[in-house]
Motif scaffolding. Structure first.
Motif, PDB file in Angstrom:
ATOM      1  N   TYR A   1     -21.117 -37.398   3.510  1.00 33.27           N
ATOM      2  CA  TYR A   1     -21.203 -38.837   3.509  1.00 33.27           C
ATOM      3  C   TYR A   1     -19.895 -39.477   4.417  1.00 33.27           C
ATOM      4  O   TYR A   1     -19.709 -40.742   4.621  1.00 33.27           O
ATOM      5  CB  TYR A   1     -21.168 -39.716   2.096  1.00 33.27           C
ATOM      6  CG  TYR A   1     -22.674 -39.633   1.445  1.00 33.27           C
ATOM      7  CD1 TYR A   1     -23.560 -40.305   1.998  1.00 33.27           C
ATOM      8  CD2 TYR A   1     -22.703 -38.566   0.379  1.00 33.27           C
ATOM      9  CE1 TYR A   1     -24.788 -40.255   1.598  1.00 33.27           C
ATOM     10  CE2 TYR A   1     -24.015 -38.739  -0.190  1.00 33.27           C
ATOM     11  CZ  TYR A   1     -25.088 -39.275   0.486  1.00 33.27           C
ATOM     12  OH  TYR A   1     -26.476 -39.167  -0.116  1.00 33.27           O
ATOM     13  N   GLN A   2     -19.078 -38.576   4.615  1.00 36.96           N
ATOM     14  CA  GLN A   2     -17.987 -38.750   5.363  1.00 36.96           C
ATOM     15  C   GLN A   2     -18.220 -38.361   7.115  1.00 36.96           C
ATOM     16  O   GLN A   2     -17.573 -38.723   7.924  1.00 36.96           O
ATOM     17  CB  GLN A   2     -16.696 -38.082   5.120  1.00 36.96           C
ATOM     18  CG  GLN A   2     -15.930 -38.445   3.929  1.00 36.96           C
ATOM     19  CD  GLN A   2     -14.943 -37.557   3.580  1.00 36.96           C
ATOM     20  OE1 GLN A   2     -14.279 -36.820   4.357  1.00 36.96           O
ATOM     21  NE2 GLN A   2     -14.200 -37.845   2.255  1.00 36.96           N
TER      22      GLN A   2
ATOM     23  N   ARG B   1     -31.206 -33.042  -2.148  1.00 39.18           N
ATOM     24  CA  ARG B   1     -29.839 -33.647  -2.020  1.00 39.18           C
ATOM     25  C   ARG B   1     -29.512 -33.155  -0.406  1.00 39.18           C
ATOM     26  O   ARG B   1     -28.678 -33.876   0.366  1.00 39.18           O
ATOM     27  CB  ARG B   1     -28.757 -33.755  -2.805  1.00 39.18           C
ATOM     28  CG  ARG B   1     -29.093 -34.414  -4.023  1.00 39.18           C
ATOM     29  CD  ARG B   1     -28.598 -34.131  -5.380  1.00 39.18           C
ATOM     30  NE  ARG B   1     -27.065 -34.496  -5.418  1.00 39.18           N
ATOM     31  CZ  ARG B   1     -26.155 -34.193  -6.349  1.00 39.18           C
ATOM     32  NH1 ARG B   1     -26.826 -33.705  -7.480  1.00 39.18           N
ATOM     33  NH2 ARG B   1     -25.064 -34.727  -6.301  1.00 39.18           N
ATOM     34  N   ALA B   2     -30.093 -31.896  -0.021  1.00 34.46           N
ATOM     35  CA  ALA B   2     -29.601 -31.408   1.368  1.00 34.46           C
ATOM     36  C   ALA B   2     -30.139 -32.197   2.449  1.00 34.46           C
ATOM     37  O   ALA B   2     -31.478 -32.449   2.052  1.00 34.46           O
ATOM     38  CB  ALA B   2     -29.809 -29.792   1.295  1.00 34.46           C
ATOM     39  N   ALA B   3     -29.397 -32.575   3.359  1.00 32.49           N
ATOM     40  CA  ALA B   3     -30.267 -33.447   4.370  1.00 32.49           C
ATOM     41  C   ALA B   3     -29.232 -33.467   5.343  1.00 32.49           C
ATOM     42  O   ALA B   3     -28.045 -33.159   5.578  1.00 32.49           O
ATOM     43  CB  ALA B   3     -30.206 -34.735   3.790  1.00 32.49           C
ATOM     44  N   ARG B   4     -29.670 -34.150   6.570  1.00 31.83           N
ATOM     45  CA  ARG B   4     -28.935 -34.529   7.842  1.00 31.83           C
ATOM     46  C   ARG B   4     -29.017 -35.888   7.759  1.00 31.83           C
ATOM     47  O   ARG B   4     -30.168 -36.555   8.048  1.00 31.83           O
ATOM     48  CB  ARG B   4     -29.771 -33.877   9.236  1.00 31.83           C
ATOM     49  CG  ARG B   4     -28.560 -34.000  10.290  1.00 31.83           C
ATOM     50  CD  ARG B   4     -28.799 -33.122  11.516  1.00 31.83           C
ATOM     51  NE  ARG B   4     -27.781 -33.555  12.352  1.00 31.83           N
ATOM     52  CZ  ARG B   4     -28.388 -33.897  13.820  1.00 31.83           C
ATOM     53  NH1 ARG B   4     -29.472 -34.035  13.813  1.00 31.83           N
ATOM     54  NH2 ARG B   4     -27.594 -34.255  14.524  1.00 31.83           N
ATOM     55  N   LEU B   5     -28.102 -36.490   7.852  1.00 29.28           N
ATOM     56  CA  LEU B   5     -28.099 -38.182   7.955  1.00 29.28           C
ATOM     57  C   LEU B   5     -28.050 -38.594   9.257  1.00 29.28           C
ATOM     58  O   LEU B   5     -27.644 -37.929   9.974  1.00 29.28           O
ATOM     59  CB  LEU B   5     -26.859 -38.706   7.055  1.00 29.28           C
ATOM     60  CG  LEU B   5     -26.499 -38.285   5.757  1.00 29.28           C
ATOM     61  CD1 LEU B   5     -25.203 -38.776   5.169  1.00 29.28           C
ATOM     62  CD2 LEU B   5     -27.744 -38.608   4.893  1.00 29.28           C
TER      63      LEU B   5
ATOM     64  N   SER C   1     -24.106 -33.763   7.383  1.00 28.38           N
ATOM     65  CA  SER C   1     -25.244 -32.826   7.107  1.00 28.38           C
ATOM     66  C   SER C   1     -24.688 -32.026   5.938  1.00 28.38           C
ATOM     67  O   SER C   1     -23.854 -31.708   5.779  1.00 28.38           O
ATOM     68  CB  SER C   1     -25.788 -31.690   8.227  1.00 28.38           C
ATOM     69  OG  SER C   1     -24.984 -30.895   8.464  1.00 28.38           O
ATOM     70  N   LEU C   2     -25.764 -31.596   4.993  1.00 27.64           N
ATOM     71  CA  LEU C   2     -25.532 -30.930   3.960  1.00 27.64           C
ATOM     72  C   LEU C   2     -26.743 -29.671   4.101  1.00 27.64           C
ATOM     73  O   LEU C   2     -27.923 -29.974   3.878  1.00 27.64           O
ATOM     74  CB  LEU C   2     -25.402 -31.299   2.587  1.00 27.64           C
ATOM     75  CG  LEU C   2     -25.431 -30.628   1.428  1.00 27.64           C
ATOM     76  CD1 LEU C   2     -24.129 -29.569   1.354  1.00 27.64           C
ATOM     77  CD2 LEU C   2     -25.572 -31.427   0.222  1.00 27.64           C
TER      78      LEU C   2
ATOM     79  N   ALA D   1     -19.725 -31.238  -2.358  1.00 25.36           N
ATOM     80  CA  ALA D   1     -20.090 -31.110  -0.964  1.00 25.36           C
ATOM     81  C   ALA D   1     -20.546 -32.420  -0.260  1.00 25.36           C
ATOM     82  O   ALA D   1     -20.388 -32.769   0.976  1.00 25.36           O
ATOM     83  CB  ALA D   1     -21.229 -30.207  -0.598  1.00 25.36           C
ATOM     84  N   GLU D   2     -21.269 -33.281  -0.906  1.00 26.82           N
ATOM     85  CA  GLU D   2     -21.760 -34.483  -0.696  1.00 26.82           C
ATOM     86  C   GLU D   2     -20.801 -35.449  -0.113  1.00 26.82           C
ATOM     87  O   GLU D   2     -20.882 -36.436   0.706  1.00 26.82           O
ATOM     88  CB  GLU D   2     -22.550 -35.045  -1.678  1.00 26.82           C
ATOM     89  CG  GLU D   2     -24.076 -34.803  -1.782  1.00 26.82           C
ATOM     90  CD  GLU D   2     -24.747 -35.604  -2.950  1.00 26.82           C
ATOM     91  OE1 GLU D   2     -26.064 -35.683  -2.882  1.00 26.82           O
ATOM     92  OE2 GLU D   2     -24.196 -36.015  -3.984  1.00 26.82           O
TER      93      GLU D   2
END
Length: 544
Positions: A286-287, A335-339, A347-348, A281-282
């Motif tokens: 990151y894309q 590791r879940a986040a909104r970049l 986002s994850l 998922a990451e």
């Protein structure tokens, strides 16, 4: 030449150098996306450049010896250069991962059956941490935690890999969670909203609809651009097969990856599953893409880790779980986040699932994960048995993101509903003793019954947010007040159908702007017109 001593290998063979060069070529970033369709000459020049710069490197390998093996865990002596999470290869070809570092021995978990691993077998350190294949090639596939396909659709051709363990994004890399992730479930989108980048726990006893809630959320991501990863941990193979079949029936496999570590798999494989799914998922996050990941469920993951830890002779703590069980799930869910936009803005969103026993949310694993996540959706057995489904207990459920993860129209309409529903539940339990009620209490009960009827929803039928807004507009403005409760679901569905058919621009306007005020006059007149038409119409079930 290969020279072997007790705990070292001096390998100067051509085969070793070719294997090392092959790995370097596979890991080399070719930037094919920038080239379009690369020519054979361009590829040859790229590879030639890598080969020209190739250095033979060290010839010495660390070799260990299996001291003891059982239940997916091996104790190894002589492996003095081992690092935590480093990959090892056993004499029979099985792979494992170093998890314990002690003075005179190393503890490693083995992926696979490992039936022909015996005391005295040689073990080789591979000098890399464990990783899995990632990329768009995995979308629509069912894989095991090592990224190997198990759906019978052939090999997965991808050259990208990511380590299963990676540091969580730092504070500076994150953005606030303020974009809704619509689940299509009215009670959640209205009362316990989820935002992109949030970690929302789904918790409840067995057979209360936890997986159904997560699957509905995946189904609702169709045509939204949100990719999904479903990780099944310790589930029966038949149950996972039903979930996959449901996803296929609704066309959700077109944007979903399924990672399966079933109950038949060993504890190390079950332990690895959520980290593998997170790595897959990451890659999309990151894309700059939005991703939803479901961990089903982390209580079975904790049990698998407990079994491994006891076999590795780690000291047990509360309820026999090891002391680092909190860190196990914290480093996964963080590791879940909104970049932030500077980091492409992906986002994850994580939906971990935890099973309780007799509704005890104060047990060890539930309290651990509640303290890590940004809220929880608690599914109540009594509500489920009473026929209120999804059986969400709004009193014990909370979203710490709240209205920031709602469109303005939903935020305005759903604001008072949580309190009214909680009061209705309290009054219901009070009035079962047969007390005489005043008119105000009777009105409150009638309002609560209608709220409860509106919030009921069958499985695998997520509702678009614009239709939800219209439903709550009718609820708040009294369109259901003079209607028998059992007639409400039919009336609601009929209103949605007629607006879709005759006034699709109303739904489009709400979806686009997030507001209903601009079209409120048209919406009110349309609803009044439909209600008048339907007043004399009986639902099909009654007619039959």
């Amino acid at each position: 030449m290969i020279l072997r001593t007790k705990d070292r290998d001096l390998d100067g063979s051509v085969g070793r150098q070719l294997r090392r060069l092959r790995r370097i070529l596979l890991e080399h970033d070719l930037r094919i996306e920038e080239q379009g369709a690369p020519s054979a000459e361009w590829l040859l020049n790229e590879f030639k450049g890598v080969v020209d710069q190739y250095q033979a490197g060290t010839l010495i390998d660390d070799i260990g010896t299996v001291l003891q093996y059982g239940d997916g865990v091996a104790l190894i002596t002589g492996m003095y250069g081992a690092h935590l999470n480093e990959v090892v290869k056993f004499q029979n070809g099985s792979y494992g991962m170093v998890l314990n570092l002690e003075t005179d021995q190393v503890g490693a978990i083995v992926f696979g059956e490992g039936l022909d691993i015996h005391s005295g077998d040689a073990v080789r350190l591979l000098g890399r941490t464990i990783d899995v294949p990632v990329g768009e090639e995995l979308i629509g596939r069912v894989v095991n935690p090592l990224g190997e396909p198990i759906d019978g659709l052939g090999p997965i051709h991808t050259t990208k890999r990511r380590p299963v363990e990676a540091p969580a994004p730092g504070i500076a890399e994150r953005s606030p969670v303020d974009t809704p992730l619509q689940t299509g479930i009215k009670v959640i989108d209205a009362l316990i909203p989820i935002g992109r980048g949030q970690r929302e726990l789904i918790i409840g006893d067995r057979q209360t609809g936890k997986t159904a809630l997560a699957i509905d959320t995946i189904l609702n991501q169709k045509e939204t651009g949100v990719l999904c990863v479903y990780v099944a941990i310790g589930q029966k193979a038949a149950t996972v097969a039903q979930v996959i079949e449901t996803l296929k029936e609704h066309g959700a496999m077109d944007y979903t990856i399924v990672v399966v570590a079933s109950a038949a798999d060993t504890a190390p494989v079950q332990y690895l599953a959520p980290y593998s799914g997170c790595a897959m998922a990451e890659e999309f996050m990151y894309q700059g893409k939005d991703v939803l990941i479901v961990y089903d469920d982390l209580s079975k993951h904790a049990v698998a880790y407990r079994a491994m830890s006891l076999l590795l002779r780690r000291p047990p703590g509360r309820e026999a779980y090891p002391g680092d069980i909190f860190y196990l799930h914290a480093r996964l869910l963080e590791r879940a986040a909104r970049l932030s936009p500077e980091h492409k803005g992906g986002s994850l969103t994580a939906l971990p699932i935890v099973e309780t026993l007799e509704g005890d949310i104060s047990a060890y694993i539930p309290t651990n994960i509640i303290s890590i996540t940004d809220g929880q959706i608690f599914l109540d057995t009594d509500l489920f048995l009473a026929g209120f489904r999804p059986a969400v207990n709004v009193g014990l459920s909370v979203s710490r993101v709240g209205g920031d993860a709602q469109i303005p129209a939903m935020k305005k309409l759903a604001g008072p509903l949580r309190l009214q529903l909680a009061q209705y539940r309290e009054l219901t339990s009070f009035t079962q003793f047969g007390a005489e009620l005043d008119q105000a209490t009777r009105d409150q009960l009638a309002k609560g019954e209608r709220i409860a009827a509106v919030l009921k929803q069958p499985r695998f039928s997520p509702i678009p947010v614009a239709e939800q807004v219209v439903t709550f507009y009718m609820l708040v403005n009294g369109y259901f007040d003079d209607m028998p409760v059992e007639r409400i679901p039919w009336f609601e569905a009929e209103v949605h159908r007629r607006i879709r058919q005759n006034h699709p621009d109303l739904f489009a306007e709400i979806t686009t702007t997030g507001h209903y005020q601009e079209v409120e006059d048209r919406l009110r007149s349309t609803l009044q017109e439909i209600k008048t038409e339907l007043a004399s119409t009986k639902p099909q079930a009654e007619t039959d």
